[in-house]
Design a protein around this motif. Structure first.
Motif, PDB file in Angstrom:
ATOM      1  N   ASN A   1       0.848  -1.126  -0.054  1.00 56.38           N
ATOM      2  CA  ASN A   1      -0.124  -0.037   0.097  1.00 56.38           C
ATOM      3  C   ASN A   1       0.929   1.353  -0.171  1.00 56.38           C
ATOM      4  OD1 ASN A   1      -2.671  -0.847  -0.028  1.00 56.38           O
ATOM      5  ND2 ASN A   1      -2.626  -1.511   2.144  1.00 56.38           N
ATOM      6  N   LYS A   2       1.781   1.316   0.889  1.00 58.26           N
ATOM      7  CA  LYS A   2       2.749   2.387   0.739  1.00 58.26           C
ATOM      8  C   LYS A   2       3.482   2.777  -0.325  1.00 58.26           C
ATOM      9  CE  LYS A   2       4.726   2.106   5.707  1.00 58.26           C
ATOM     10  NZ  LYS A   2       5.748   1.367   6.383  1.00 58.26           N
ATOM     11  N   LYS A   3       3.721   1.660  -1.301  1.00 62.45           N
ATOM     12  CA  LYS A   3       4.246   1.868  -2.684  1.00 62.45           C
ATOM     13  C   LYS A   3       3.340   2.158  -3.530  1.00 62.45           C
ATOM     14  CE  LYS A   3       8.515   0.889  -1.442  1.00 62.45           C
ATOM     15  NZ  LYS A   3       9.598   1.839  -1.345  1.00 62.45           N
ATOM     16  N   GLY A   4       1.895   2.256  -3.204  1.00 63.45           N
ATOM     17  CA  GLY A   4       0.905   2.589  -4.199  1.00 63.45           C
ATOM     18  C   GLY A   4       0.710   1.389  -5.171  1.00 63.45           C
ATOM     19  N   LEU A   5       0.857   0.103  -4.554  1.00 66.03           N
ATOM     20  CA  LEU A   5       0.567  -1.179  -5.503  1.00 66.03           C
ATOM     21  C   LEU A   5      -0.632  -1.950  -4.818  1.00 66.03           C
ATOM     22  CD1 LEU A   5       4.203  -2.401  -5.966  1.00 66.03           C
ATOM     23  CD2 LEU A   5       2.740  -1.362  -7.700  1.00 66.03           C
ATOM     24  N   ARG A   6      -1.469  -2.437  -5.524  1.00 61.28           N
ATOM     25  CA  ARG A   6      -2.605  -3.070  -4.755  1.00 61.28           C
ATOM     26  C   ARG A   6      -2.147  -4.385  -4.398  1.00 61.28           C
ATOM     27  NH1 ARG A   6      -7.972  -1.927  -8.798  1.00 61.28           N
ATOM     28  NH2 ARG A   6      -7.957   0.206  -8.262  1.00 61.28           N
ATOM     29  N   PRO A   7      -2.507  -4.716  -3.145  1.00 61.77           N
ATOM     30  CA  PRO A   7      -2.069  -5.837  -2.456  1.00 61.77           C
ATOM     31  C   PRO A   7      -2.964  -7.051  -2.738  1.00 61.77           C
ATOM     32  CG  PRO A   7      -3.217  -4.422  -1.056  1.00 61.77           C
ATOM     33  CD  PRO A   7      -3.203  -3.653  -2.188  1.00 61.77           C
ATOM     34  N   SER A   8      -2.779  -7.427  -4.393  1.00 66.30           N
ATOM     35  CA  SER A   8      -3.750  -8.502  -4.614  1.00 66.30           C
ATOM     36  C   SER A   8      -3.213  -9.779  -3.892  1.00 66.30           C
ATOM     37  CB  SER A   8      -3.534  -8.793  -6.333  1.00 66.30           C
ATOM     38  OG  SER A   8      -2.189  -9.194  -6.385  1.00 66.30           O
ATOM     39  N   HIS A   9      -4.004 -10.801  -4.057  1.00 70.72           N
ATOM     40  CA  HIS A   9      -3.561 -12.179  -3.419  1.00 70.72           C
ATOM     41  C   HIS A   9      -2.037 -12.531  -4.150  1.00 70.72           C
ATOM     42  CE1 HIS A   9      -4.737 -16.679  -2.894  1.00 70.72           C
ATOM     43  NE2 HIS A   9      -3.984 -16.190  -1.667  1.00 70.72           N
ATOM     44  N   GLN A  10      -1.980 -12.499  -5.206  1.00 70.48           N
ATOM     45  CA  GLN A  10      -0.761 -12.999  -5.965  1.00 70.48           C
ATOM     46  C   GLN A  10       0.385 -12.313  -5.658  1.00 70.48           C
ATOM     47  OE1 GLN A  10      -3.531 -12.265  -7.488  1.00 70.48           O
ATOM     48  NE2 GLN A  10      -3.870 -13.549  -9.167  1.00 70.48           N
ATOM     49  N   ARG A  11       0.479 -11.038  -5.384  1.00 65.86           N
ATOM     50  CA  ARG A  11       1.439  -9.962  -4.984  1.00 65.86           C
ATOM     51  C   ARG A  11       1.912 -10.214  -3.566  1.00 65.86           C
ATOM     52  NH1 ARG A  11      -0.128  -4.131  -7.771  1.00 65.86           N
ATOM     53  NH2 ARG A  11       0.595  -4.747  -9.809  1.00 65.86           N
ATOM     54  N   ILE A  12       0.926 -10.574  -2.707  1.00 66.42           N
ATOM     55  CA  ILE A  12       1.257 -10.896  -1.268  1.00 66.42           C
ATOM     56  C   ILE A  12       1.956 -12.034  -1.432  1.00 66.42           C
ATOM     57  CG2 ILE A  12       0.179 -11.477   1.010  1.00 66.42           C
ATOM     58  CD1 ILE A  12      -1.894  -9.443   0.111  1.00 66.42           C
ATOM     59  N   LYS A  13       1.576 -13.221  -1.999  1.00 67.08           N
ATOM     60  CA  LYS A  13       2.003 -14.543  -1.892  1.00 67.08           C
ATOM     61  C   LYS A  13       3.435 -14.539  -2.467  1.00 67.08           C
ATOM     62  CE  LYS A  13      -0.839 -16.848   0.082  1.00 67.08           C
ATOM     63  NZ  LYS A  13      -0.446 -17.341   1.627  1.00 67.08           N
ATOM     64  N   ILE A  14       3.587 -13.732  -3.666  1.00 62.28           N
ATOM     65  CA  ILE A  14       5.034 -13.597  -4.297  1.00 62.28           C
ATOM     66  C   ILE A  14       6.004 -12.922  -3.071  1.00 62.28           C
ATOM     67  CG2 ILE A  14       6.690 -12.863  -6.073  1.00 62.28           C
ATOM     68  CD1 ILE A  14       4.085 -13.449  -7.886  1.00 62.28           C
ATOM     69  N   LEU A  15       5.626 -11.806  -2.583  1.00 60.31           N
ATOM     70  CA  LEU A  15       6.580 -11.081  -1.986  1.00 60.31           C
ATOM     71  C   LEU A  15       6.639 -11.734  -0.737  1.00 60.31           C
ATOM     72  CD1 LEU A  15       8.031  -8.308  -1.744  1.00 60.31           C
ATOM     73  CD2 LEU A  15       5.813  -7.413  -0.719  1.00 60.31           C
ATOM     74  N   GLU A  16       5.886 -12.709  -0.140  1.00 60.04           N
ATOM     75  CA  GLU A  16       5.842 -13.165   1.131  1.00 60.04           C
ATOM     76  C   GLU A  16       6.936 -14.288   0.981  1.00 60.04           C
ATOM     77  OE1 GLU A  16       2.604 -14.578   4.591  1.00 60.04           O
ATOM     78  OE2 GLU A  16       2.219 -15.436   2.453  1.00 60.04           O
ATOM     79  N   TYR A  17       6.851 -15.119  -0.328  1.00 58.98           N
ATOM     80  CA  TYR A  17       7.822 -16.126  -0.616  1.00 58.98           C
ATOM     81  C   TYR A  17       9.259 -15.585  -0.450  1.00 58.98           C
ATOM     82  CZ  TYR A  17      10.485 -19.659  -2.855  1.00 58.98           C
ATOM     83  OH  TYR A  17      11.269 -20.373  -3.432  1.00 58.98           O
ATOM     84  N   LEU A  18       9.257 -14.372  -1.162  1.00 58.21           N
ATOM     85  CA  LEU A  18      10.739 -13.835  -1.602  1.00 58.21           C
ATOM     86  C   LEU A  18      11.383 -13.364   0.065  1.00 58.21           C
ATOM     87  CD1 LEU A  18      10.321 -12.597  -5.148  1.00 58.21           C
ATOM     88  CD2 LEU A  18      12.453 -13.609  -4.213  1.00 58.21           C
ATOM     89  N   ALA A  19      10.440 -13.017   0.488  1.00 58.16           N
ATOM     90  CA  ALA A  19      10.674 -12.180   2.141  1.00 58.16           C
ATOM     91  C   ALA A  19      11.205 -13.328   2.910  1.00 58.16           C
ATOM     92  CB  ALA A  19       9.564 -11.387   2.562  1.00 58.16           C
TER      93      ALA A  19
END
Lengths: 142, 142
Positions: B13-31
């Motif tokens: 949200n801070k970066k202005g990107l919609r927190p879609s299911h896909q984005r959260i999962k991908i970011l979570e995996y990399l984090a």
DNA sequence: GTTCCTGCAAAAGCTTTGCAGAAGA
DNA sequence: TCTTCTGCAAAGCTTTTGCAGGAAC
């Protein structure tokens, strides 16, 4: 003349590569120009002297030279490989505006990092990205 | 849990990107995985959780994250880009045998080289290539 | 209701490969 | 003569793009 055709022919023979006209011309070009061309740029330049030169010959030739350790492959961007004749350790700077690649001296005698103890290191690379002096000047004038 | 879905949603949200299911999962995996996957590897891993995930979404997502400076792009070979969540300065070692990428600490506070005086440096990269400890061991046993 | 995102298919861009003819030893 | 190299066309890979349907706000 340092990098004459005769000297380069000898260099090719030593490496077990046939000194064809194309190979000598391409090696001569890279030896006498301190630039960092892509395969596409080598093709463009060499077409002036060798109008029938083909893309596949350029790729095969550059790969053969890298394999024989006569050229160094520079990977900075994933969509282009660049080549240079200078085999000595040095860093590269790529300008994000004009795309030009600059060499710079830097100490490569870094002590082996702890995390890599027991690893065999064959190749060290340092590259920076940013904006070169000449592009910074241009920006001020706009 | 450090890198929970809630925290990452906030980050998006801070970066202005919609927190879609896909984005959260991908970011979570990399984090939560200290690895350096290619886009292809991210797709393969994420298909387990998101069976309908497409290649183009993976590419678009990873590019958006790099653009937003949430991920770092690693270019070592010209035929693959790798990604990592660790934004702190560090070096990379790629094993020529197994392809594994290892992190290592290294001093990036190199004084600006003479040749680059007047240049604006945005990004510094150091990578080594060679053979990792584990592959060296295997070789001995053969 | 708008805007942005996803996923499919197609396209793009760089590099490699197969093969017939040419050049070099 | 035999081996290797060149050049054309085709194929291979990773990455990007266009677009219709779907999700988020």
């Amino acid at each position: 003349m340092k990098n004459s055709a005769e000297r380069l022919t000898e260099e090719l023979n030593k490496k077990g590569l046939r000194p064809s006209h194309q190979r000598i011309k391409i090696l001569e070009y890279l030896a006498n120009h301190p630039c960092h061309p892509t395969a596409e740029q080598v093709l463009f330049e060499m077409k002036k002297e060798l109008p029938t030169l083909s893309k596949s010959t350029v790729y095969k030739t550059l790969n053969a030279f890298v394999e024989a350790e006569m050229l160094r492959e520079i990977t900075i961007e994933n969509n282009e490989v660049r080549y240079e004749y200078n085999l000595a350790d040095h860093g590269h700077f790529k300008c994000e505006k004009c795309g030009e690649v600059y060499d710079f001296e830097i100490d490569f005698d870094i002590s082996q990092p702890e995390e890599l103890s027991g690893f065999k290191i064959n190749d060290k690379n340092i590259y920076f990205k940013g904006v070169c002096k000449s592009c910074l000047k241009k920006k001020q004038n706009i």
